[in-house]
Design a protein around this motif. Structure first.
Motif: not given
Length: 73
Positions: A42-46, A36-40
Motif C-alpha cells: 500500500r505504501r508503494r502503490w501511492k 490488499s492487506d500488505d502495508l508495504d
C-alpha cells in the motif's frame, strides 16, 4: 494509443497490457486482491504512475523513474 486503467483503493493507474491476454489482467487483479492487506504494498502503490503487464509479471513504474517487478503467475 489508449490504455486500460486499474483501480486499487482510491487510485486509478494506467495499465498497458503488453501480453494482450485477458487472463493476465485477471491474474493481476487477483494478485492485487491478495496484497490488499500488505502495508508495504500500500505504501508503494501511492507512488506508482504506470503499469506494464506482461504474461507472468507486472512492472510498476514510479514517478521518479524506478521500477518494481511483481510476479503474477
Amino acid at each position: 494509443m489508449t490504455h486500460d486503467v486499474i483501480l486499487f483503493g482510491k487510485r486509478a493507474v494506467p495499465l498497458d497490457n503488453r501480453a494482450k491476454a485477458l487472463n493476465s489482467r485477471s491474474r493481476l487483479t487477483n494478485r492485487l486482491r491478495d496484497l490488499s492487506d500488505d502495508l508495504d504494498f500500500r505504501r508503494r502503490w501511492k507512488y506508482v504512475s504506470y503499469i506494464e503487464l506482461w504474461s507472468d509479471a507486472a512492472i510498476f513504474r514510479y514517478e521518479d523513474g524506478t521500477k518494481w517487478y511483481l510476479n503474477i503467475s
